[in-house]
Structures are given as C-alpha cells and as structure tokens.
Write a protein that holds these residues in place. Structure first.
Motif, PDB file in Angstrom:
ATOM      1  N   TYR A  98      27.832  44.000  30.548  1.00  0.00           N
ATOM      2  CA  TYR A  98      27.384  45.355  30.875  1.00  0.00           C
ATOM      3  C   TYR A  98      27.016  45.499  32.380  1.00  0.00           C
ATOM      4  CZ  TYR A  98      23.354  42.288  30.708  1.00  0.00           C
ATOM      5  OH  TYR A  98      22.372  41.345  31.041  1.00  0.00           O
ATOM      6  N   GLY A  99      27.021  46.596  32.635  1.00  0.00           N
ATOM      7  CA  GLY A  99      26.239  46.854  34.067  1.00  0.00           C
ATOM      8  C   GLY A  99      27.005  46.345  35.156  1.00  0.00           C
ATOM      9  N   VAL A 100      26.394  46.244  36.472  1.00  0.00           N
ATOM     10  CA  VAL A 100      26.993  45.632  37.478  1.00  0.00           C
ATOM     11  C   VAL A 100      27.686  44.426  37.236  1.00  0.00           C
ATOM     12  CG1 VAL A 100      26.378  45.050  39.968  1.00  0.00           C
ATOM     13  CG2 VAL A 100      25.340  47.086  38.743  1.00  0.00           C
ATOM     14  N   GLY A 101      28.745  44.074  37.641  1.00  0.00           N
ATOM     15  CA  GLY A 101      29.357  42.503  37.438  1.00  0.00           C
ATOM     16  C   GLY A 101      29.785  42.480  36.156  1.00  0.00           C
ATOM     17  N   LYS A 102      30.095  43.426  35.214  1.00  0.00           N
ATOM     18  CA  LYS A 102      30.577  43.373  34.071  1.00  0.00           C
ATOM     19  C   LYS A 102      31.917  42.802  33.958  1.00  0.00           C
ATOM     20  CE  LYS A 102      31.957  46.340  30.111  1.00  0.00           C
ATOM     21  NZ  LYS A 102      32.079  47.535  29.749  1.00  0.00           N
ATOM     22  N   GLY A 103      31.989  41.815  33.050  1.00  0.00           N
ATOM     23  CA  GLY A 103      33.317  41.005  32.816  1.00  0.00           C
ATOM     24  C   GLY A 103      33.398  39.931  34.011  1.00  0.00           C
ATOM     25  N   MET A 104      32.418  39.833  34.881  1.00  0.00           N
ATOM     26  CA  MET A 104      32.825  38.809  35.840  1.00  0.00           C
ATOM     27  C   MET A 104      31.417  37.791  36.195  1.00  0.00           C
ATOM     28  SD  MET A 104      35.247  40.207  38.593  1.00  0.00           S
ATOM     29  CE  MET A 104      36.188  38.748  38.457  1.00  0.00           C
ATOM     30  N   ALA A 105      30.384  38.777  36.607  1.00  0.00           N
ATOM     31  CA  ALA A 105      29.314  37.989  36.814  1.00  0.00           C
ATOM     32  C   ALA A 105      28.620  37.119  35.775  1.00  0.00           C
ATOM     33  CB  ALA A 105      28.127  38.915  37.604  1.00  0.00           C
ATOM     34  N   ALA A 106      27.977  36.279  36.137  1.00  0.00           N
ATOM     35  CA  ALA A 106      27.147  35.446  35.061  1.00  0.00           C
ATOM     36  C   ALA A 106      26.023  36.077  34.875  1.00  0.00           C
ATOM     37  CB  ALA A 106      26.815  33.871  35.549  1.00  0.00           C
ATOM     38  N   LEU A 283      35.470  33.316  37.117  1.00  0.00           N
ATOM     39  CA  LEU A 283      35.149  34.832  37.088  1.00  0.00           C
ATOM     40  C   LEU A 283      33.974  34.950  38.040  1.00  0.00           C
ATOM     41  CD1 LEU A 283      35.983  36.113  33.668  1.00  0.00           C
ATOM     42  CD2 LEU A 283      37.242  36.488  35.562  1.00  0.00           C
ATOM     43  N   ASN A 284      32.772  34.129  37.641  1.00  0.00           N
ATOM     44  CA  ASN A 284      31.664  34.017  38.417  1.00  0.00           C
ATOM     45  C   ASN A 284      31.850  33.805  40.004  1.00  0.00           C
ATOM     46  OD1 ASN A 284      29.112  33.823  39.166  1.00  0.00           O
ATOM     47  ND2 ASN A 284      28.659  31.975  38.086  1.00  0.00           N
ATOM     48  N   LEU A 285      32.728  32.938  40.174  1.00  0.00           N
ATOM     49  CA  LEU A 285      33.133  32.520  41.531  1.00  0.00           C
ATOM     50  C   LEU A 285      33.799  33.549  42.321  1.00  0.00           C
ATOM     51  CD1 LEU A 285      33.144  29.760  43.500  1.00  0.00           C
ATOM     52  CD2 LEU A 285      35.359  29.223  42.528  1.00  0.00           C
ATOM     53  N   VAL A 286      34.687  34.145  41.684  1.00  0.00           N
ATOM     54  CA  VAL A 286      35.385  35.245  42.216  1.00  0.00           C
ATOM     55  C   VAL A 286      34.522  36.656  42.446  1.00  0.00           C
ATOM     56  CG1 VAL A 286      37.053  37.073  41.716  1.00  0.00           C
ATOM     57  CG2 VAL A 286      37.682  34.841  40.942  1.00  0.00           C
ATOM     58  N   TYR A 287      33.496  36.562  41.544  1.00  0.00           N
ATOM     59  CA  TYR A 287      32.495  37.579  41.741  1.00  0.00           C
ATOM     60  C   TYR A 287      31.628  37.461  42.985  1.00  0.00           C
ATOM     61  CZ  TYR A 287      28.670  40.952  40.892  1.00  0.00           C
ATOM     62  OH  TYR A 287      27.564  41.872  41.106  1.00  0.00           O
ATOM     63  N   ILE A 288      31.291  35.890  43.057  1.00  0.00           N
ATOM     64  CA  ILE A 288      30.460  35.711  44.162  1.00  0.00           C
ATOM     65  C   ILE A 288      31.058  36.040  45.569  1.00  0.00           C
ATOM     66  CG2 ILE A 288      29.295  33.713  45.645  1.00  0.00           C
ATOM     67  CD1 ILE A 288      28.736  32.566  42.714  1.00  0.00           C
ATOM     68  N   ALA A 289      32.343  35.488  45.542  1.00  0.00           N
ATOM     69  CA  ALA A 289      33.174  35.641  46.835  1.00  0.00           C
ATOM     70  C   ALA A 289      33.573  37.153  47.199  1.00  0.00           C
ATOM     71  CB  ALA A 289      34.577  35.041  46.499  1.00  0.00           C
ATOM     72  N   LYS A 290      33.527  38.012  46.162  1.00  0.00           N
ATOM     73  CA  LYS A 290      33.895  39.464  46.475  1.00  0.00           C
ATOM     74  C   LYS A 290      32.584  40.025  47.062  1.00  0.00           C
ATOM     75  CE  LYS A 290      37.512  41.214  43.388  1.00  0.00           C
ATOM     76  NZ  LYS A 290      37.931  41.277  42.305  1.00  0.00           N
ATOM     77  N   ASP A 299      40.519  36.645  45.419  1.00  0.00           N
ATOM     78  CA  ASP A 299      42.053  36.689  44.996  1.00  0.00           C
ATOM     79  C   ASP A 299      42.682  35.418  44.613  1.00  0.00           C
ATOM     80  OD1 ASP A 299      41.766  39.348  45.080  1.00  0.00           O
ATOM     81  OD2 ASP A 299      43.102  39.582  47.188  1.00  0.00           O
ATOM     82  N   TYR A 300      42.319  34.406  45.535  1.00  0.00           N
ATOM     83  CA  TYR A 300      43.091  33.130  45.284  1.00  0.00           C
ATOM     84  C   TYR A 300      42.538  32.659  43.909  1.00  0.00           C
ATOM     85  CZ  TYR A 300      43.813  28.096  46.313  1.00  0.00           C
ATOM     86  OH  TYR A 300      44.316  26.823  46.012  1.00  0.00           O
ATOM     87  N   TRP A 301      41.231  32.475  43.605  1.00  0.00           N
ATOM     88  CA  TRP A 301      40.721  31.707  42.516  1.00  0.00           C
ATOM     89  C   TRP A 301      40.981  32.856  41.391  1.00  0.00           C
ATOM     90  CZ3 TRP A 301      40.319  27.114  42.534  1.00  0.00           C
ATOM     91  CH2 TRP A 301      40.131  26.196  43.312  1.00  0.00           C
ATOM     92  N   GLU A 302      40.925  33.994  41.312  1.00  0.00           N
ATOM     93  CA  GLU A 302      41.436  34.898  40.408  1.00  0.00           C
ATOM     94  C   GLU A 302      42.888  34.463  39.907  1.00  0.00           C
ATOM     95  OE1 GLU A 302      40.749  39.128  41.024  1.00  0.00           O
ATOM     96  OE2 GLU A 302      40.381  39.430  38.797  1.00  0.00           O
TER      97      GLU A 302
END
Ligand SMILES: NC(=O)C1=CN([C@@H]2O[C@H](COP(=O)(O)OP(=O)(O)OC[C@H]3O[C@@H](n4cnc5c(N)ncnc54)[C@H](O)[C@@H]3O)[C@@H](O)[C@H]2O)C=CC1
Ligand SMILES: O=C(O)[C@H]1O[C@H](OP(=O)(O)OP(=O)(O)OC[C@H]2O[C@@H](n3ccc(=O)[nH]c3=O)[C@H](O)[C@@H]2O)[C@H](O)[C@@H](O)[C@@H]1O
Length: 469
Positions: A98-106, A283-290, A299-302
């Motif tokens: 839910y909310g900000v970072g939905k589907g990516m952040a921890a 996904l969490n790593l991708v979110y942090i990098a973004k 993009d590399y890790w995704e």
C-alpha cells in the motif's frame, strides 16, 4: 560484558532456528522467543517436536535438547523485553502492499511497532539487535524512536543480519561462513558489538565474526541476497539459450563453476527462484537506489527479477505449448509446492505461479508435496486473487500420495527437487498415465535418457536433448 538474558521478538523461520541454536550452544544464557501469534508459539511449545511450526532438518533435535532448559517460547512480549539485556528483532519485513513504495519498498511497520514496544517497556539498558533484513539506514529510525523515551534508559543498536538458507538452517547456523555485526564506532557501540560477538564465539571461530559499521552491515545483507539471486537468474538466462542452441546448461554450469573465481555453487538452473526474501530484498534494493536517483543501479538489479518472472512464465507456457496448445480439462500433476526441498515454506514458490497460469488455461491441477498442507496450497492460490476461492477448489486437488497424484495424468511437472521424487516407481507411474506421457522437469532431477527408455516424453530445463520436446 557477559549477557545472561536474551529475548527475540518474532518466532518465525529466522527467530525460531537462530535462537534454538544460540540456546543450544550457550546453556548459561536464558533465551526467550516471543511472538504475537499464539498458534505459532503453541506449536513451538508442542510436546511432540514433530509438530513444530517450521520443518527444518535437525531442528526438532535442537529444540528438544534446549527447550525448557534455557530456551523458552512465549506470547508475553512485554515481560521478555523487560527481563532481557539483549533483544533481537526478527519480525517479518514484507514488501509494502500500500501507499508510497507499494510493491517495492520493505514494509517496516512491524519493526517500528517492536521499537515502540521496547521504548515503552524498557526500564534497564538494552542492546537492540536488527536480525530482520532491513533497508540501509533503518537503525537511524530505530535510534530516533528509542532515544526519545525520556526514561534515561540506554539503547545500543546493532545490525546482525542472518544468512541462513531454509532447508539447511541448522547446519548454516552451526557452521556459519561468517557472522556479521554492524555497530557504531563509539565506546558504547564497541562494547555492545563485543557483547554480541561473545555470544557467537561460543561456537563460531573468531576469524569468522566480522565487525563493520551499521550501514555496511545493513547493506551487506541486501547485497548478498542480490548477488545470490543474480547467479540464479544468470544461469536461468543461459538455460533458455541452451535449449535453443543444443548446449546443456548443467554442462555449462560445471564448466564455468570449476573456475575458482566463479565457483560451483548456486548455478543450478531451475523453474525460477522463490522464497520469502530474494524478490523482496531485490525490490527493496531497487527502491532504495531509485530513491537516491540511481536509476542505472536500480535497472541493473531489477533485471534479476524480470528474468526470474520470465523463467516461471516460460516453463508454464512450455507445458501448454507441448500439450498441443491446450491444457483445458487435462490433468496436470505438480510434484512439489515448497520453494525448495527440505522446507515447508511456500512463500513466492515458483509452483504457485506456474499453477496459476495453468489454471487460467483451465487445466485440472493435482498437487503433491511431502511437507506442504492442502490448506497452505489453497491459501497460496487464493492470495493471488486471480479467480474465486470456489473456482480454485473446483480445479485443484491436493493429495497425500504421489502415486495417486500421477494417476491418469497427461503431464507431470517437477516443481521442487525433493529427494524422494527420483526414487518413485516411474515405470508404474508411466503405465498409469495418459499417453503420450509428458514430464516437465523444472529442477533437472532426472537423467532424461532413463526416463525416455521407460517411454516418457521429456522436457528438462536448460537441456536441448536430442529428443527434448
Ligand atoms: N526466512 C529466511 O530464510 C530468512 C529471513 N530473513 C529475514 O528475517 C526476517 C524474518 O523473516 P522470517 O522469520 O522468515 O519471517 P516470519 O514471517 O516467518 O516470522 C516473523 C514473525 O514475527 C512475528 N511478529 C511480527 N510483528 C511482531 C510484533 N510486533 N511482536 C511480536 N511478534 C511479531 C510474526 O507473528 C511472525 O511469526 C525478515 O526480515 C527476513 O527478510 C533473513 C534471513 C533468512
Ligand atoms: O535472506 C534470506 O531469506 C536467505 O535467502 C536465501 O536462502 P533461501 O531463500 O532460504 O534459499 P536458497 O537456497 O537461497 O534458495 C532460494 C531459491 O533459489 C533457488 N535456487 C537456488 C540455487 C540455485 O542454484 N538454483 C536455484 O534455482 C532455490 O530453489 C530457491 O527457490 C539465501 O541463500 C540465504 O543466505 C539468505 O539468508
């Protein structure tokens, strides 16, 4: 500083085995594992250790020895926090839905709740240890919550990520490649680090206890999982190329794995990696990098996840295509539902997604897994929300007997590499199946020629066998 009383918040796949091994190896330390989930705690306390909530080879024996001596499982969280000098936080950190970072952040809500509870309850100094896998710099947030209680209690925060793999958790804990402790470079931080290191040094050689900054430790855990998952996606990418070029991915893996710089482990092509952590942590790593504007890093890790999703989908597509482009009304047997052998954990298992794809093609699915219950399998499918619960139950049958599972099937798909699968009476299974009898070996557990001699039509992941279908 010698710790005598430990508490662990979270009695899951990490908290349970990790604390059991600490209790086994440190009989002078009282270890209390607490959880809000009463059913889970009752199962940890079940007199019959075959009913523990987690299946891990060797775990029942460890629990049997330590439980009631210096290992306790309880729902009295406040009491355990109050009594402990050192508190592990080992709660779940799922992907946000839910909310900000939905589907990516921890989702750190469980972590924050723990911190607030510790802040509220503590009356004596505590070492608080991040055992859960957390985004880099989470310790800062914990610090903010804990250092503003106004009660004059001192909190030292350490990062001590866990590297165990399910199915081998007890062995991984007993013979850890390394234990990682991240602490602040202050006198208090160093003292806390040494207090935790002293616990591990009861069985882990000193040279394997690594000390780093808190941020390095937090980020090392995400990095380790990203590298491991990347290896699986890399070999899976090659598996597809092998299938079209006539190469054999197992031969390729052996050939590259003998290079000491590459190494032989984690090069097994499969139907895709599962488990609660690889996808979540990348996904969490991708979110942090973004969030730091590092789009190329993200993009590399995704791509590791994109490749894994592709691998699961192409396996399911292969089944449909091979069965003459339709599986509607056909019986397809899935052997294995757990995300790997020797665990009852099904989180993010490739089997869930393959089954879902086949169900959307109106296949009738029969599932057998030696350690996963019908209740869990149906819950996993319902969770996807692809179709109604009634439809899932109309199309899916879960059985306790592998021979029954394969009876009259059009095709069998190997989803998990359970050892017992290889030893079934495959001649008899062949005789009981529809013809042509197809096997889709998503784990490369069979020698294809042996199965073809029985009469099976074989597809093995990553193999362009002469007769590979
Ligand atoms: N499963 C694995 O193999 C590994 C997991 N990890 C990490 O360890 C952490 C835990 O993972 P698992 O043990 O698999 O999760 P899990 O879901 O099996 O266990 C977490 C437990 O924490 C409990 N909990 C949540 N909030 C609570 C609270 N406020 N008070 C008391 N109990 C609470 C839940 O009821 C649950 O039983 C995650 O961050 C994960 O990424 C790290 C290494 C390996
Ligand atoms: O943070 C975590 O949760 C843990 O994640 C993984 O452990 P786990 O997911 O339990 O199991 P793995 O053995 O890593 O397998 C993960 C998935 O990759 C698949 N895999 C693994 C290796 C391989 O060569 N090929 C392959 O397809 C497995 O079948 C499984 O689905 C890591 O290996 C642990 O170090 C880490 O602590």
């Amino acid at each position: 500083m010698s710790i005598k009383n430990i508490c662990c918040i979270g009695a899951g796949y990490v908290g349970g085995p990790t604390m059991s091994v600490i209790a086994l190896k440190c009989p002078d330390i009282k270890v209390t594992v607490v959880d809000l989930n009463e059913k889970r705690i009752a199962a940890w306390n079940d007199e019959d250790v075959s009913n523990l909530p987690i299946y891990e080879p060797g775990l029942a024996e460890v629990v049997q020895e330590a439980r009631g001596r210096n290992l306790f499982f309880s729902t009295e969280v406040d009491k355990a926090i109050d009594e402990a000098e050192l508190i592990f936080i080992s709660v779940n950190t799922p992907t946000k839905t839910y909310g900000v970072g939905k589907g990516m952040a921890a989702d750190l809500k469980y972590i924050e709740l723990c911190a607030r509870q510790i802040a509220r309850v503590a009356t004596t100094d505590k070492i608080v240890v991040e055992k859960s896998t957390l985004p880099v710099r989470t310790a800062e947030a914990l610090q903010n919550i804990l250092h503003n209680t106004g009660k004059g209690v001192r909190f030292d925060i350490l990062s001590n990520p866990e590297f165990l793999a399910e199915g081998t958790a007890v062995q991984d804990l007993l013979n850890a490649d390394r234990v990682l402790i991240g602490g602040e470079n202050t006198l208090g931080g160093q003292k806390a680090t040494e207090a935790l290191a002293n616990i591990y040094s009861n069985w882990i050689p000193e040279e394997r206890i690594l000390r780093t900054s808190v941020w390095s430790s937090e980020l090392s855990k995400l990095t380790a999982n990203a590298f491991l998952a990347q290896r699986v996606s890399s070999i899976n990418a090659m598996s597809e190329l092998c299938e079209v070029t006539g190469a054999d991915v197992q031969e390729v893996a052996r050939a590259i794995g003998t290079d000491s710089r590459i190494g032989p482990k984690f090069l097994k092509a499969s139907v895709g990696f599962g488990g609660s952590c690889f996808q979540k942590d990348i996904l969490n790593l991708v979110y942090i990098a973004k969030s730091y504007g590092l789009n190329e890093v993200a993009d590399y890790w995704e791509q590791v996840i994109i490749m894994n999703d592709h691998q699961k989908r192409r396996f399911a597509e292969k089944i449909v295509k091979t069965l003459f482009n339709t599986v509607s009304g056909k019986k397809i047997t899935l052997l294995g539902w757990a995300f790997k052998k020797d665990t009852n954990d099904t989180r993010e298992s490739a089997a869930i997604y393959v089954a879902d794809y086949l169900l959307s093609e109106q296949a009738e699915i029969v599932i057998y897994d030696p350690k996963v219950s019908q209740e869990q399998i149906l819950a996993d499918l319902d969770y996807l929300n692809t179709r109604s619960e009634a439809e899932n139950r109309a199309l899916v049958t879960v059985v306790n007997n592998p021979m029954e599972a394969c009876d009259n099937a059009h095709a069998i798909a190997i989803m998990t590499e359970w050892d017992e699968f290889v030893n079934y009476d495959w001649k008899q299974i062949y005789n009981q199946m529809q013809k042509p009898a197809f096997i889709f070996d998503g784990r490369a557990i069979f020698v294809p020629s042996e199965m073809e001699n029985i009469g099976f039509e074989m597809y093995t992941i990553g193999l362009a066998y002469s007769k590979n279908i």
